[in-house]
Write an enzyme that holds these catalytic residues in place. Structure first.
Site, PDB file in Angstrom:
ATOM      1  N   GLU A 189      -1.031  -8.414  -2.190  1.00 41.60           N
ATOM      2  CA  GLU A 189      -2.305  -7.696  -2.242  1.00 41.60           C
ATOM      3  C   GLU A 189      -2.028  -6.239  -2.589  1.00 41.60           C
ATOM      4  O   GLU A 189      -1.265  -5.570  -1.892  1.00 41.60           O
ATOM      5  CB  GLU A 189      -3.001  -7.784  -0.887  1.00 41.60           C
ATOM      6  N   THR A 222      -8.876  -3.897  -0.179  1.00 35.95           N
ATOM      7  CA  THR A 222      -9.864  -2.833   0.052  1.00 35.95           C
ATOM      8  C   THR A 222     -10.956  -2.892  -1.018  1.00 35.95           C
ATOM      9  O   THR A 222     -11.343  -1.873  -1.600  1.00 35.95           O
ATOM     10  CB  THR A 222      -9.202  -1.429   0.079  1.00 35.95           C
ATOM     11  N   LYS A 246      -9.966 -12.377   7.540  1.00 36.27           N
ATOM     12  CA  LYS A 246      -8.885 -11.434   7.813  1.00 36.27           C
ATOM     13  C   LYS A 246      -9.155 -10.796   9.173  1.00 36.27           C
ATOM     14  O   LYS A 246     -10.062  -9.981   9.303  1.00 36.27           O
ATOM     15  CB  LYS A 246      -8.837 -10.360   6.719  1.00 36.27           C
ATOM     16  N   SER A 295       4.443  -3.137   6.453  1.00 29.39           N
ATOM     17  CA  SER A 295       5.501  -2.142   6.587  1.00 29.39           C
ATOM     18  C   SER A 295       6.899  -2.711   6.817  1.00 29.39           C
ATOM     19  O   SER A 295       7.882  -2.123   6.340  1.00 29.39           O
ATOM     20  CB  SER A 295       5.159  -1.156   7.704  1.00 29.39           C
ATOM     21  N   ARG A 352       0.853  -1.197   0.000  1.00 28.37           N
ATOM     22  CA  ARG A 352       0.000   0.000   0.000  1.00 28.37           C
ATOM     23  C   ARG A 352       0.886   1.245   0.000  1.00 28.37           C
ATOM     24  O   ARG A 352       1.378   1.678   1.035  1.00 28.37           O
ATOM     25  CB  ARG A 352      -0.905   0.006   1.230  1.00 28.37           C
ATOM     26  N   GLY A 401       0.376  -5.598  12.907  1.00 25.87           N
ATOM     27  CA  GLY A 401       1.133  -5.885  14.120  1.00 25.87           C
ATOM     28  C   GLY A 401       1.886  -7.200  14.117  1.00 25.87           C
ATOM     29  O   GLY A 401       2.438  -7.601  15.146  1.00 25.87           O
TER      30      GLY A 401
END
Length: 217
Positions: free
Chosen positions: A44, A74, A134, A184, A21, A163
């Protein structure tokens, strides 16, 4: 033949779905390709990424023959689901339950991951026909939560997203997760100096942690 079955197996065998993303189309592609080089096989691309459908189409056309599964994230409605499938997405992911998205995906034998947080939401998601739940946002929960959920809902295929780190991923799998959502740790590895080899290395590090976690089950 048996495309959906094979893609489900690919997700479970990998144990990871990488969410790429970013706010730039070119950067999204570079990060995705560097992660694939590091061993990521399921990605994704959220619809919030600029020109997300073009990114999905490009990556699908380039990597599908290599066994890489490209999905759309999304996905909030049936219309977006249809557009993503036509662009080449073989996995649809939503942060919440949207029956029309799941219906469209099931029509074309595309794997779905539908967001849920509570026991009721998890079961409602399964009742609607989703393939994987999810668990989102998982950073506000813990592996102990998954373990508690799995007591009455042992049939639920759960994928915590948010997390999850190389340090705690073994705890999530031990609690009952079938795969995890990543972001991330890998996608921001090159943020400071645009050294994409760091993305590749981060992918290798995370996948090694997942392999170790799964071998201990």
């Amino acid at each position: 033949m048996y495309t959906k079955f094979n893609n489900m197996k690919k997700i479970i065998d990998s144990g990871a779905v990488l969410i790429v993303r970013l706010d730039n189309e070119e950067e999204t592609i570079k990060i995705a390709e560097a992660a694939i080089e590091g061993g990521i096989t399921v990605l994704e691309i959220p619809m919030s990424v600029p020109n997300a459908l073009d990114v999905i189409k490009y990556l699908s056309n380039k990597y599908k023959s290599q066994g890489i599964l490209i999905g759309a994230g999304t996905v909030l409605d049936g219309e977006t689901a249809n557009a993503a499938i036509r662009a080449g997405a073989e996995l649809l992911v939503s942060p919440q339950l949207n029956p029309e998205m799941i219906k469209m995906a099931n029509r074309y034998q595309v794997v779905t991951m539908s967001g849920a947080f509570t026991p009721a939401e998890i079961q409602n998601t399964l009742d609607a026909g989703a393939d994987i739940v999810k668990l989102f946002p998982a950073e506000f929960l813990s592996p102990a939560y998954v373990k508690s959920i799995m007591a009455p809902l042992s049939h639920a295929p759960i994928s915590p997203t948010g997390g999850v780190t190389p340090e705690n991923v073994s705890e999530w799998f031990a609690a009952g997760a079938i795969c995890v959502g990543l972001a991330s740790y890998i996608t921001k590895a090159a943020q400071k100096d645009n050294d994409y080899s760091k993305v590749t290395q981060a992918a290798k590090t995370f996948l090694a942690a997942i392999a170790k976690a799964k071998s201990g089950l």
